[in-house]
Design a protein around this motif. Structure first.
Motif, PDB file in Angstrom:
ATOM      1  N   ALA A  39       0.834  -1.214   0.000  1.00 16.39           N
ATOM      2  CA  ALA A  39       0.000   0.000   0.000  1.00 16.39           C
ATOM      3  C   ALA A  39       0.868   1.262   0.000  1.00 16.39           C
ATOM      4  CB  ALA A  39      -0.896   0.001   1.227  1.00 16.39           C
ATOM      5  N   TRP A  40       2.128   1.156   0.390  1.00 19.13           N
ATOM      6  CA  TRP A  40       3.060   2.255   0.668  1.00 19.13           C
ATOM      7  C   TRP A  40       2.640   2.957   1.951  1.00 19.13           C
ATOM      8  CZ3 TRP A  40       3.365   7.834  -1.398  1.00 19.13           C
ATOM      9  CH2 TRP A  40       4.570   8.426  -0.998  1.00 19.13           C
ATOM     10  N   THR A  41       1.408   3.463   2.013  1.00 18.66           N
ATOM     11  CA  THR A  41       0.890   4.074   3.245  1.00 18.66           C
ATOM     12  C   THR A  41      -0.620   3.833   3.282  1.00 18.66           C
ATOM     13  OG1 THR A  41       0.480   6.188   4.353  1.00 18.66           O
ATOM     14  CG2 THR A  41       0.939   6.294   2.019  1.00 18.66           C
ATOM     15  N   HIS A  42      -1.191   3.782   4.497  1.00 17.40           N
ATOM     16  CA  HIS A  42      -2.589   3.347   4.632  1.00 17.40           C
ATOM     17  C   HIS A  42      -3.523   4.551   4.716  1.00 17.40           C
ATOM     18  CE1 HIS A  42      -1.557  -0.871   4.883  1.00 17.40           C
ATOM     19  NE2 HIS A  42      -0.461  -0.441   5.482  1.00 17.40           N
ATOM     20  N   TRP A  43      -3.890   5.051   3.542  1.00 18.73           N
ATOM     21  CA  TRP A  43      -4.639   6.302   3.498  1.00 18.73           C
ATOM     22  C   TRP A  43      -5.969   6.192   2.770  1.00 18.73           C
ATOM     23  CZ3 TRP A  43      -5.035   9.411  -1.192  1.00 18.73           C
ATOM     24  CH2 TRP A  43      -4.449   8.815  -2.316  1.00 18.73           C
ATOM     25  N   CYS A  44      -6.312   5.010   2.244  1.00 17.38           N
ATOM     26  CA  CYS A  44      -7.412   4.913   1.277  1.00 17.38           C
ATOM     27  C   CYS A  44      -8.720   4.362   1.833  1.00 17.38           C
ATOM     28  CB  CYS A  44      -6.986   4.032   0.109  1.00 17.38           C
ATOM     29  SG  CYS A  44      -5.759   4.845  -0.920  1.00 17.38           S
ATOM     30  N   ILE A 139       1.984  18.516  -0.277  1.00 21.08           N
ATOM     31  CA  ILE A 139       0.839  19.284  -0.795  1.00 21.08           C
ATOM     32  C   ILE A 139      -0.467  18.541  -0.487  1.00 21.08           C
ATOM     33  CG2 ILE A 139       0.816  18.291  -3.147  1.00 21.08           C
ATOM     34  CD1 ILE A 139       0.355  22.015  -2.405  1.00 21.08           C
ATOM     35  N   ASP A 140      -0.425  17.202  -0.424  1.00 16.77           N
ATOM     36  CA  ASP A 140      -1.616  16.377  -0.179  1.00 16.77           C
ATOM     37  C   ASP A 140      -2.319  16.761   1.122  1.00 16.77           C
ATOM     38  OD1 ASP A 140       0.664  15.229  -1.404  1.00 16.77           O
ATOM     39  OD2 ASP A 140      -0.174  13.221  -1.324  1.00 16.77           O
ATOM     40  N   ILE A 141      -1.545  17.292   2.083  1.00 19.16           N
ATOM     41  CA  ILE A 141      -2.123  17.575   3.406  1.00 19.16           C
ATOM     42  C   ILE A 141      -3.163  18.703   3.309  1.00 19.16           C
ATOM     43  CG2 ILE A 141      -1.557  18.171   5.826  1.00 19.16           C
ATOM     44  CD1 ILE A 141       1.179  16.817   5.348  1.00 19.16           C
ATOM     45  N   GLN A 201       7.994  12.978  -3.886  1.00 17.89           N
ATOM     46  CA  GLN A 201       7.982  11.522  -3.697  1.00 17.89           C
ATOM     47  C   GLN A 201       7.411  10.853  -4.943  1.00 17.89           C
ATOM     48  OE1 GLN A 201       8.928   9.758  -0.843  1.00 17.89           O
ATOM     49  NE2 GLN A 201       9.647  11.658   0.094  1.00 17.89           N
ATOM     50  N   GLN A 202       6.274  11.376  -5.417  1.00 22.08           N
ATOM     51  CA  GLN A 202       5.563  10.708  -6.508  1.00 22.08           C
ATOM     52  C   GLN A 202       5.650  11.446  -7.842  1.00 22.08           C
ATOM     53  OE1 GLN A 202       2.608  10.459  -3.346  1.00 22.08           O
ATOM     54  NE2 GLN A 202       1.573   8.954  -4.621  1.00 22.08           N
ATOM     55  N   GLY A 203       6.154  12.685  -7.821  1.00 19.88           N
ATOM     56  CA  GLY A 203       6.254  13.438  -9.055  1.00 19.88           C
ATOM     57  C   GLY A 203       7.548  13.134  -9.790  1.00 19.88           C
ATOM     58  N   CYS A 209       5.791  19.762 -11.767  1.00 19.49           N
ATOM     59  CA  CYS A 209       4.439  19.880 -11.216  1.00 19.49           C
ATOM     60  C   CYS A 209       3.731  18.536 -11.371  1.00 19.49           C
ATOM     61  CB  CYS A 209       3.672  21.004 -11.929  1.00 19.49           C
ATOM     62  SG  CYS A 209       2.013  21.238 -11.246  1.00 19.49           S
ATOM     63  N   TRP A 210       3.692  17.769 -10.271  1.00 22.70           N
ATOM     64  CA  TRP A 210       3.002  16.480 -10.222  1.00 22.70           C
ATOM     65  C   TRP A 210       1.496  16.756 -10.336  1.00 22.70           C
ATOM     66  CZ3 TRP A 210       1.126  14.169  -5.161  1.00 22.70           C
ATOM     67  CH2 TRP A 210       0.654  12.863  -5.345  1.00 22.70           C
ATOM     68  N   SER A 211       0.856  16.163 -11.305  1.00 20.26           N
ATOM     69  CA  SER A 211      -0.530  16.539 -11.621  1.00 20.26           C
ATOM     70  C   SER A 211      -1.476  16.350 -10.441  1.00 20.26           C
ATOM     71  CB  SER A 211      -1.067  15.719 -12.790  1.00 20.26           C
ATOM     72  OG  SER A 211      -0.128  15.667 -13.799  1.00 20.26           O
ATOM     73  N   ARG A 212      -1.352  15.212  -9.754  1.00 21.08           N
ATOM     74  CA  ARG A 212      -2.301  14.997  -8.665  1.00 21.08           C
ATOM     75  C   ARG A 212      -2.060  15.992  -7.532  1.00 21.08           C
ATOM     76  NH1 ARG A 212      -2.085   9.990  -8.387  1.00 21.08           N
ATOM     77  NH2 ARG A 212      -1.145   9.393  -6.424  1.00 21.08           N
ATOM     78  N   GLY A 213      -0.799  16.336  -7.306  1.00 22.19           N
ATOM     79  CA  GLY A 213      -0.515  17.338  -6.276  1.00 22.19           C
ATOM     80  C   GLY A 213      -1.183  18.664  -6.602  1.00 22.19           C
ATOM     81  N   ALA A 215      -3.873  19.025  -8.357  1.00 26.94           N
ATOM     82  CA  ALA A 215      -5.319  18.841  -8.145  1.00 26.94           C
ATOM     83  C   ALA A 215      -5.656  18.895  -6.652  1.00 26.94           C
ATOM     84  CB  ALA A 215      -5.766  17.515  -8.755  1.00 26.94           C
ATOM     85  N   TRP A 216      -4.799  18.292  -5.808  1.00 28.72           N
ATOM     86  CA  TRP A 216      -5.027  18.390  -4.347  1.00 28.72           C
ATOM     87  C   TRP A 216      -5.012  19.853  -3.910  1.00 28.72           C
ATOM     88  CZ3 TRP A 216      -7.129  14.094  -3.673  1.00 28.72           C
ATOM     89  CH2 TRP A 216      -6.535  12.836  -3.679  1.00 28.72           C
ATOM     90  N   ALA A 217      -4.090  20.641  -4.476  1.00 31.02           N
ATOM     91  CA  ALA A 217      -3.980  22.056  -4.072  1.00 31.02           C
ATOM     92  C   ALA A 217      -5.193  22.848  -4.531  1.00 31.02           C
ATOM     93  CB  ALA A 217      -2.702  22.657  -4.647  1.00 31.02           C
ATOM     94  N   VAL A 327      -2.780   6.672 -11.885  1.00 27.92           N
ATOM     95  CA  VAL A 327      -1.390   6.344 -11.526  1.00 27.92           C
ATOM     96  C   VAL A 327      -1.210   6.621 -10.037  1.00 27.92           C
ATOM     97  CG1 VAL A 327       1.051   6.905 -11.866  1.00 27.92           C
ATOM     98  CG2 VAL A 327      -0.502   6.940 -13.817  1.00 27.92           C
ATOM     99  N   TYR A 328      -0.718   5.629  -9.303  1.00 25.18           N
ATOM    100  CA  TYR A 328      -0.446   5.834  -7.880  1.00 25.18           C
ATOM    101  C   TYR A 328       1.005   6.276  -7.699  1.00 25.18           C
ATOM    102  CZ  TYR A 328      -0.125   4.712  -2.849  1.00 25.18           C
ATOM    103  OH  TYR A 328       0.071   4.750  -1.486  1.00 25.18           O
ATOM    104  N   HIS A 329       1.954   5.357  -7.851  1.00 23.93           N
ATOM    105  CA  HIS A 329       3.351   5.683  -7.561  1.00 23.93           C
ATOM    106  C   HIS A 329       4.213   5.107  -8.675  1.00 23.93           C
ATOM    107  CE1 HIS A 329       6.969   6.551  -5.446  1.00 23.93           C
ATOM    108  NE2 HIS A 329       6.396   6.721  -4.270  1.00 23.93           N
TER     109      HIS A 329
HETATM  110  N1  GLY Z   1      -0.278   9.964  -1.257  1.00 27.80           N
HETATM  111  C1  GLY Z   1      -1.441  10.521  -1.807  1.00 27.80           C
HETATM  112  C2  GLY Z   1      -1.471  10.418  -3.264  1.00 27.80           C
HETATM  113  O1  GLY Z   1      -0.968   9.451  -3.822  1.00 27.80           O
HETATM  114  O2  GLY Z   1      -2.009  11.301  -3.886  1.00 27.80           O
END
Ligand code: GLY
Length: 358
Positions: A39-44, A139-141, A201-203, A209-213, A215-217, A327-329
């Motif tokens: 899972a990498w981290t348990h957030w889902c 940025i996810d926070i 981490q994921q970008g 500019c990581w796309s999902r980041g 979008a979170w912002a 795409v997750y990671h």
């Molecule tokens: N760690 C949250 C995400 O993958 O967007």
């Protein structure tokens, strides 16, 4: 088209919970939710019941029992100090349940989750630290700080409000760039609190500019404005939205990173698109300017049309998810070109919002 997509989403979720009761998946592997990848981290774990609560609030009472059952399993996590994701976990579940009933016992869980998240605040640097290390801000926070605002308002706790405000202002200062693009991560000096550099981490890179980041912002600063009514947060959400719209292809679905290198530039992230669609619909309601509001609403509907026409798994009976192309990671090879549970959740939320607006 949007109504059919929502019906399809309901059928896929029903099939999942019948096939694999009480299982809480994060991403598919080759279209299957059950696999042995990490899972990498348990957030889902809030997203699947969150979809059930949305479908329940739309009037289908058959979702109530599984929504409550999957939600109750999260209760101990109101004390979880391991993740920075308590907003994802609780606003999508206890938050929706509480909005439906006003039950004070549900509110107590939300308040505790907000207090627990606030314990991640680092005075030196003024940010809620990410799960990876003390010196790291994600940025996810911005998608989770809403639960601190919620707890502050429910308890009239000025200290909690101060933490939420300062976290948002720090994120705005160090992770949102002048052109409205965002960095995924910020690194601080633990001794002095000095901001040192943008990272990821994921970008693709620290300066990409990581796309999902993004979008979170876009979504998260809109939510911060909804809570605090501080005009700086609205301006930031709009800057992120304007960057998203200008940098995306015309169909509204971005590459996994806006600065992705040629070798994987063709890889899109539909989950970023779904989050952006929902965040843009929220922004259309918040923006004071009618022309801007219409632009955000139109952009959101364009994204949803593309997702429904080109990325729905409806034509593939073997595929267990709703939306393909998440795409997750990428660097860890987890959930690449797959269905991802947060993509499913924000897609359903955006469809629901768009249908209500219509
Ligand atoms: N760690 C949250 C995400 O993958 O967007």
């Amino acid at each position: 088209m949007m109504r059919e997509a929502l019906d399809f989403a309901g059928r896929q979720v029903r099939a999942l919970i019948l096939r694999d009761p009480d299982f809480s998946p994060g991403y598919t592997h080759q279209g299957r939710w059950r696999h042995t990848l990490p899972a990498w981290t348990h957030w889902c774990d809030g997203f699947l019941p969150g979809i059930m609560w949305i479908l329940c609030a739309r009037g289908d009472g058959s979702w109530r029992e599984p929504a409550e059952r999957y939600t109750r399993r999260l209760e101990p996590r109101q004390f979880d100090r391991e993740v920075h994701d308590l907003g994802f976990l609780f606003l999508s579940t206890y938050g929706r349940w509480h909005a439906l009933t006003g039950d004070l016992a549900l509110q107590a869980v939300l308040i505790q989750a907000g207090r627990t998240l606030a314990l991640r605040f680092r005075e030196k640097g003024a940010y809620l630290r990410s799960f990876v290390s003390e010196d790291s801000l994600f940025i996810d926070i911005m998608m989770n700080v809403g639960i601190v605002f919620h707890a502050a308002k429910a308890t009239r706790d000025e200290g909690l409000l101060d933490i939420a405000m300062r976290h948002c202002l720090t994120t705005r200062r160090v992770l949102v760039r002048g052109d409205g693009s965002t960095a995924h991560e910020g690194i601080f000096d633990l001794e002095t609190g000095e901001f040192l550099r943008q990272s990821t981490q994921q970008g693709f890179r620290g300066d990409s500019c990581w796309s999902r980041g993004l979008a979170w912002a876009l979504y998260g600063f809109g939510t911060a404005y909804r809570h605090a009514r501080d005009a700086r947060f609205l301006l930031t959400a709009e800057a992120c939205a304007d960057f998203y719209i200008a940098a995306c292809p015309a169909d509204g679905v971005p590459p996994w990173d806006f600065d992705a290198p040629p070798e994987n530039r063709g890889l899109v992230d539909t989950s970023a698109a779904a989050i952006a669609a929902s965040g843009l619909l929220q922004l259309a309601d918040l923006a004071g300017d009618a022309v801007k509001a219409k632009g955000y609403g139109d952009a959101a509907r364009r994204i949803l049309a593309t997702l429904c026409e080109r990325y729905l798994a409806a034509g593939d009976p073997e595929w267990e998810g709703i939306l393909k192309g998440g795409v997750y990671h990428l660097h860890k090879g987890l959930g690449v070109n797959e269905s991802v549970m947060w993509g499913e959740y924000f897609f359903v939320e955006a469809l629901d919002r768009a249908l209500r607006d219509a």
